[in-house]
Motif scaffolding. Structure first.
Motif, mmCIF file in Angstrom:
data_model
loop_
_atom_site.group_PDB
_atom_site.id
_atom_site.type_symbol
_atom_site.label_atom_id
_atom_site.label_comp_id
_atom_site.label_asym_id
_atom_site.label_seq_id
_atom_site.Cartn_x
_atom_site.Cartn_y
_atom_site.Cartn_z
ATOM 1 N N ALA A 123 0.849 -1.193 0.000
ATOM 2 C CA ALA A 123 0.000 0.000 0.000
ATOM 3 C C ALA A 123 0.885 1.243 0.000
ATOM 4 C CB ALA A 123 -0.917 -0.009 1.218
ATOM 5 N N GLN A 182 -4.706 0.894 -9.636
ATOM 6 C CA GLN A 182 -4.444 1.018 -8.209
ATOM 7 C C GLN A 182 -4.718 2.456 -7.776
ATOM 8 O OE1 GLN A 182 -0.424 -0.858 -8.896
ATOM 9 N NE2 GLN A 182 -0.809 -1.681 -6.858
ATOM 10 N N LEU A 217 -4.164 3.707 2.476
ATOM 11 C CA LEU A 217 -5.189 2.766 2.039
ATOM 12 C C LEU A 217 -5.198 2.735 0.526
ATOM 13 C CD1 LEU A 217 -7.652 0.913 2.517
ATOM 14 C CD2 LEU A 217 -9.082 2.984 2.446
ATOM 15 N N ASP A 218 -5.048 1.548 -0.041
ATOM 16 C CA ASP A 218 -5.075 1.366 -1.492
ATOM 17 C C ASP A 218 -6.260 0.489 -1.887
ATOM 18 O OD1 ASP A 218 -2.772 2.809 -1.636
ATOM 19 O OD2 ASP A 218 -1.620 1.310 -2.738
ATOM 20 N N LEU A 219 -6.779 0.744 -3.072
ATOM 21 C CA LEU A 219 -7.784 -0.120 -3.682
ATOM 22 C C LEU A 219 -7.200 -0.653 -4.992
ATOM 23 C CD1 LEU A 219 -11.043 1.982 -3.154
ATOM 24 C CD2 LEU A 219 -10.187 0.087 -1.754
ATOM 25 N N ILE A 250 -12.480 -5.489 -6.592
ATOM 26 C CA ILE A 250 -11.719 -4.515 -5.801
ATOM 27 C C ILE A 250 -11.145 -5.212 -4.578
ATOM 28 C CG2 ILE A 250 -11.804 -2.341 -4.538
ATOM 29 C CD1 ILE A 250 -14.149 -1.510 -6.279
ATOM 30 N N ASN A 251 -9.865 -5.020 -4.383
ATOM 31 C CA ASN A 251 -9.173 -5.629 -3.256
ATOM 32 C C ASN A 251 -8.449 -4.539 -2.465
ATOM 33 O OD1 ASN A 251 -7.704 -7.333 -1.529
ATOM 34 N ND2 ASN A 251 -7.568 -8.908 -3.119
ATOM 35 N N PRO A 252 -8.837 -4.274 -1.224
ATOM 36 C CA PRO A 252 -8.170 -3.216 -0.457
ATOM 37 C C PRO A 252 -6.845 -3.688 0.133
ATOM 38 C CG PRO A 252 -9.906 -4.193 0.851
ATOM 39 C CD PRO A 252 -9.975 -4.852 -0.499
ATOM 40 N N LEU A 268 -4.075 -2.179 3.276
ATOM 41 C CA LEU A 268 -3.836 -1.166 4.294
ATOM 42 C C LEU A 268 -2.409 -1.292 4.796
ATOM 43 C CD1 LEU A 268 -4.890 1.060 6.217
ATOM 44 C CD2 LEU A 268 -5.566 -0.764 7.800
#
Length: 371
Positions: free
Chosen positions: A58, A251, A270-272, A290-292, A294
């Motif tokens: 992230a 991303q 925080l990334d998606l 979508i995969n988060p 952190l």
């Protein structure tokens, strides 16, 4: 008044351009997602830099060093001098080796360039296709070894845009894949990225990978391949496909760094991660998943760092047809003194299972220490 109007016009133009590029990107993914091979060049998605891997990758918004060439080339504009990065890790019980080297430098106060090389390989594989000769005799001297290796070479360019805090970056990638003497391929692709930083230190990043799709064209030695067909009767009778296409990925990241009593800092992001397919990601539709991820970094006097992260959330189907949420945890430490930084990460490339964890080490050198 005229100056304000010009600035407003520039902002509108830039925003329209970004929205147009993003719209075209999504339309392309929608058109390709149902018709192309989805899992080519996966080695390019593992990641580089133990500091980033310790934060579950992230880093899209805050990346600001030589490793930005991989994570978000727009971050290369933070460089003040030349930087060099090295990384090594082993996967699958030390069967596969993953190595990376990156170099970047500023051109002027508005642009930077970078070059990185990734090698992911399994070496010294036993080739027993010639173990038995024409008379049916076993001859161990006929055993040879070969390697299967994937190479990714990335050329990066970053430039500051007229709007304060906004910058963009572009990657041109060359992919080389080799399977002993049996087959090899060349591939080419492009990435595009932006970063935006507000005056109160909020950072935003977008990284669009393989925006034009990355094509791999394979060349197969049919004579060598026939030895496998003869050695394994009834198997591998058909040649593999000679063309592979990697569909785009997106991303999105937001990051903020907090300073506590001058000496302590907490960096959060925080990334998606968006893939244009339906799969087991925590959020998945027929159009995209979508995969988060952190990431968290605790720093002391900008010298000692503790990191942790959670990512790769998956809905896994159990034997009793129930679903279980799995994820990939990671952790790491780092030490920086003057222009030398050493980082370590303890992570894996799957989920929280105990079997796949790997030790990752990386080194970063800032050439300003020689001044």
């Amino acid at each position: 008044m005229l100056k304000n109007n010009i600035i407003f016009a520039k902002k509108n133009c830039l925003l329209k351009t970004l929205l147009t590029l993003l719209t075209c990107f999504v339309i392309t993914c929608s058109a390709l997602g149902q018709t192309v091979r989805k899992y080519s060049n996966e080695f390019m998605n593992i990641g580089v830099d133990a500091a980033a891997l310790g934060m579950a990758n992230a880093v899209t918004a805050h990346t600001a060093d030589v490793n930005s060439g991989y994570w978000n080339p727009a971050g290369l504009l933070h460089l003040e001098d030349k930087e060099l990065a090295l990384m090594h890790s082993s996967y699958f019980a030390n069967i596969a080796n993953y190595d990376y080297i990156g170099f970047a430098m500023p051109i002027d106060d508005r642009s930077s360039i970078g070059l990185s090389v990734i090698r992911f390989a399994v070496d010294d594989i036993l080739n027993t296709t010639q173990l038995i000769d024409d008379q049916g005799n076993i001859n161990y001297d006929r055993i040879s070894t070969f390697s299967t290796a994937d190479y990714g070479v990335t050329f990066s360019y970053a430039r500051q845009l007229p709007l304060d805090g906004l910058r963009y970056g572009i990657n041109a990638k060359v992919i080389r894949r080799i399977i002993g003497d049996f087959a090899s391929s060349w591939g080419f692709g492009l990435d595009a990225a932006v970063q935006f930083e507000t005056k109160n230190d909020w950072k935003f990043g977008i990284m669009a990978r393989d925006i034009t799709t990355t094509y791999n064209a394979w060349s197969i030695d049919e004579d060598e391949f026939s030895t496998i067909q003869d050695a394994v009767e009834g198997e591998n009778q058909e040649l593999p496909e000679t063309t592979e296409i990697t569909i785009p990925k997106l991303q999105l990241g937001v990051s903020k760094k907090f300073i506590i009593n001058y000496d302590y800092s907490i960096l959060t992001e925080l990334d998606l991660n968006v893939r244009f397919e339906e799969n087991n990601d925590i959020i998945s539709t027929s159009f995209a998943s979508i995969n988060p991820a952190l990431g968290l970094e605790f720093g002391y006097i900008d010298m000692i760092f503790l990191r942790g992260g959670l990512g790769n959330f998956q809905n896994e189907l159990e034997y009793d047809n129930s679903e279980r949420l799995s994820f990939q945890p990671s952790m790491g430490v780092g030490f920086r003194y003057k222009g030398i930084q050493v980082d370590y990460a303890f992570t894996d490339i799957g989920d929280q299972s105990v079997a796949l964890y790997s030790n990752v080490f990386s080194l970063k050198l800032d050439f300003s220490i020689f001044r």
